[in-house]
Design a protein around this motif. Structure first.
Motif, mmCIF file in Angstrom:
data_model
loop_
_atom_site.group_PDB
_atom_site.id
_atom_site.type_symbol
_atom_site.label_atom_id
_atom_site.label_comp_id
_atom_site.label_asym_id
_atom_site.label_seq_id
_atom_site.Cartn_x
_atom_site.Cartn_y
_atom_site.Cartn_z
ATOM 1 N N LEU A 82 0.831 -1.203 0.000
ATOM 2 C CA LEU A 82 0.000 0.000 0.000
ATOM 3 C C LEU A 82 0.868 1.255 0.000
ATOM 4 O O LEU A 82 0.632 2.183 -0.778
ATOM 5 N N ALA A 83 1.865 1.271 0.865
ATOM 6 C CA ALA A 83 2.743 2.441 0.975
ATOM 7 C C ALA A 83 3.464 2.729 -0.336
ATOM 8 O O ALA A 83 3.715 3.893 -0.674
ATOM 9 N N SER A 84 3.761 1.679 -1.088
ATOM 10 C CA SER A 84 4.472 1.874 -2.355
ATOM 11 C C SER A 84 3.581 2.487 -3.437
ATOM 12 O O SER A 84 4.088 2.957 -4.456
ATOM 13 N N GLN A 85 2.270 2.504 -3.222
ATOM 14 C CA GLN A 85 1.335 2.970 -4.248
ATOM 15 C C GLN A 85 0.692 4.313 -3.949
ATOM 16 O O GLN A 85 0.146 4.938 -4.856
ATOM 17 N N PHE B 96 -6.368 10.790 1.448
ATOM 18 C CA PHE B 96 -5.822 11.375 0.230
ATOM 19 C C PHE B 96 -5.778 12.890 0.385
ATOM 20 O O PHE B 96 -6.817 13.525 0.521
ATOM 21 N N ALA B 97 -4.590 13.440 0.349
ATOM 22 C CA ALA B 97 -4.417 14.887 0.485
ATOM 23 C C ALA B 97 -4.726 15.557 -0.848
ATOM 24 O O ALA B 97 -4.068 15.281 -1.850
ATOM 25 N N ASP B 98 -5.740 16.393 -0.853
ATOM 26 C CA ASP B 98 -6.094 17.170 -2.044
ATOM 27 C C ASP B 98 -6.261 16.311 -3.297
ATOM 28 O O ASP B 98 -5.791 16.672 -4.375
ATOM 29 N N ALA B 99 -6.924 15.190 -3.159
ATOM 30 C CA ALA B 99 -7.154 14.311 -4.314
ATOM 31 C C ALA B 99 -8.466 14.687 -4.988
ATOM 32 O O ALA B 99 -9.464 14.950 -4.320
ATOM 33 N N SER B 100 -8.441 14.678 -6.300
ATOM 34 C CA SER B 100 -9.675 14.931 -7.040
ATOM 35 C C SER B 100 -10.511 13.652 -7.050
ATOM 36 O O SER B 100 -10.049 12.584 -6.658
ATOM 37 N N GLU B 101 -11.726 13.778 -7.542
ATOM 38 C CA GLU B 101 -12.594 12.598 -7.636
ATOM 39 C C GLU B 101 -12.052 11.581 -8.632
ATOM 40 O O GLU B 101 -12.513 10.447 -8.680
ATOM 41 N N PHE B 102 -11.064 11.964 -9.424
ATOM 42 C CA PHE B 102 -10.446 11.058 -10.389
ATOM 43 C C PHE B 102 -9.149 10.457 -9.856
ATOM 44 O O PHE B 102 -8.827 9.322 -10.180
ATOM 45 N N GLU B 103 -8.413 11.217 -9.058
ATOM 46 C CA GLU B 103 -7.116 10.743 -8.563
ATOM 47 C C GLU B 103 -7.249 9.607 -7.548
ATOM 48 O O GLU B 103 -6.518 8.621 -7.631
ATOM 49 N N ALA B 104 -8.134 9.737 -6.579
ATOM 50 C CA ALA B 104 -8.264 8.716 -5.539
ATOM 51 C C ALA B 104 -8.599 7.340 -6.133
ATOM 52 O O ALA B 104 -7.955 6.350 -5.782
ATOM 53 N N PRO B 105 -9.569 7.241 -7.037
ATOM 54 C CA PRO B 105 -9.833 5.922 -7.628
ATOM 55 C C PRO B 105 -8.639 5.367 -8.416
ATOM 56 O O PRO B 105 -8.422 4.159 -8.438
ATOM 57 N N GLN B 106 -7.858 6.244 -9.037
ATOM 58 C CA GLN B 106 -6.676 5.776 -9.767
ATOM 59 C C GLN B 106 -5.661 5.162 -8.810
ATOM 60 O O GLN B 106 -5.072 4.118 -9.108
ATOM 61 N N VAL B 107 -5.459 5.802 -7.661
ATOM 62 C CA VAL B 107 -4.551 5.243 -6.661
ATOM 63 C C VAL B 107 -5.089 3.896 -6.172
ATOM 64 O O VAL B 107 -4.344 2.920 -6.036
ATOM 65 N N CYS B 108 -6.391 3.825 -5.948
ATOM 66 C CA CYS B 108 -7.004 2.571 -5.501
ATOM 67 C C CYS B 108 -6.824 1.469 -6.534
ATOM 68 O O CYS B 108 -6.557 0.310 -6.176
ATOM 69 N N MET C 149 -3.827 -12.972 -2.083
ATOM 70 C CA MET C 149 -4.438 -11.854 -1.368
ATOM 71 C C MET C 149 -5.176 -10.958 -2.362
ATOM 72 O O MET C 149 -4.806 -10.880 -3.530
ATOM 73 N N SER C 150 -6.192 -10.301 -1.861
ATOM 74 C CA SER C 150 -6.901 -9.288 -2.644
ATOM 75 C C SER C 150 -7.330 -8.200 -1.671
ATOM 76 O O SER C 150 -7.214 -8.365 -0.454
ATOM 77 N N VAL C 151 -7.806 -7.097 -2.209
ATOM 78 C CA VAL C 151 -8.278 -6.005 -1.359
ATOM 79 C C VAL C 151 -9.675 -5.591 -1.781
ATOM 80 O O VAL C 151 -10.050 -5.718 -2.944
ATOM 81 N N SER C 152 -10.424 -5.105 -0.822
ATOM 82 C CA SER C 152 -11.716 -4.481 -1.068
ATOM 83 C C SER C 152 -11.559 -3.031 -0.648
ATOM 84 O O SER C 152 -11.057 -2.748 0.437
ATOM 85 N N ILE C 153 -11.977 -2.110 -1.512
ATOM 86 C CA ILE C 153 -11.741 -0.697 -1.258
ATOM 87 C C ILE C 153 -13.042 0.080 -1.361
ATOM 88 O O ILE C 153 -13.813 -0.105 -2.300
ATOM 89 N N GLY C 154 -13.269 0.954 -0.392
ATOM 90 C CA GLY C 154 -14.395 1.875 -0.423
ATOM 91 C C GLY C 154 -13.874 3.289 -0.295
ATOM 92 O O GLY C 154 -12.966 3.551 0.486
ATOM 93 N N LEU C 155 -14.400 4.189 -1.068
ATOM 94 C CA LEU C 155 -13.994 5.595 -1.026
ATOM 95 C C LEU C 155 -15.085 6.441 -0.385
ATOM 96 O O LEU C 155 -16.275 6.193 -0.581
ATOM 97 N N SER C 156 -14.653 7.444 0.353
ATOM 98 C CA SER C 156 -15.575 8.371 0.996
ATOM 99 C C SER C 156 -14.957 9.758 0.958
ATOM 100 O O SER C 156 -13.748 9.909 1.108
ATOM 101 N N GLU C 157 -15.794 10.755 0.757
ATOM 102 C CA GLU C 157 -15.312 12.132 0.766
ATOM 103 C C GLU C 157 -15.661 12.768 2.107
ATOM 104 O O GLU C 157 -16.804 12.700 2.552
ATOM 105 N N ALA C 158 -14.663 13.354 2.736
ATOM 106 C CA ALA C 158 -14.869 13.985 4.036
ATOM 107 C C ALA C 158 -15.345 15.418 3.864
ATOM 108 O O ALA C 158 -14.933 16.119 2.942
#
Length: 103
Positions: free
Chosen positions: A10-13, A32-44, A65-74
């Motif tokens: 995770l840290a490498s990505q 995610f520091a100052d991530a747009s609605e497009f950047e965060a999903p790309q990192v994920c 292994m696999s991951v499950s990811i959910g995004l939320s905007e604060a």
């Protein structure tokens, strides 16, 4: 060893200014520091690909292994728990939608 390896993958990505932390058990959060609605999903997507392609058998034969990811905007005033709950809902909704998709 698996959790340490997941954390390293995770840290490498994540981007330089993002904050990665272990939330509980086998759960991690990334702020995610100052991530747009497009950047965060790309990192994920990068995280998902990196976890999927890692040589897990180097840790234990047959390990995958696999991951499950959910995004939320604060929003200002949101608690960490509220943000995490929104991310869990997003993750579950996406998993349910993926199960309904016809390949």
């Amino acid at each position: 060893r698996v959790l340490k390896t997941i954390a390293a993958v995770l840290a490498s990505q994540v981007r330089e200014n993002d904050l990665l932390a272990r939330w509980a058990g086998d759960e991690f959060v990334i702020l995610f520091a100052d991530a747009s609605e497009f950047e965060a999903p790309q990192v994920c997507d990068r995280i998902r690909a990196a976890v999927s392609s890692f040589d897990w058998e180097s840790i234990a034969p047959g390990l995958r292994m696999s991951v499950s990811i959910g995004l939320s905007e604060a929003s200002p005033g949101d608690s960490a728990e509220a943000i995490a709950a929104q991310a869990v809902v997003a993750k579950v909704s996406k998993a349910h939608a993926d199960q309904l998709r016809v390949a």
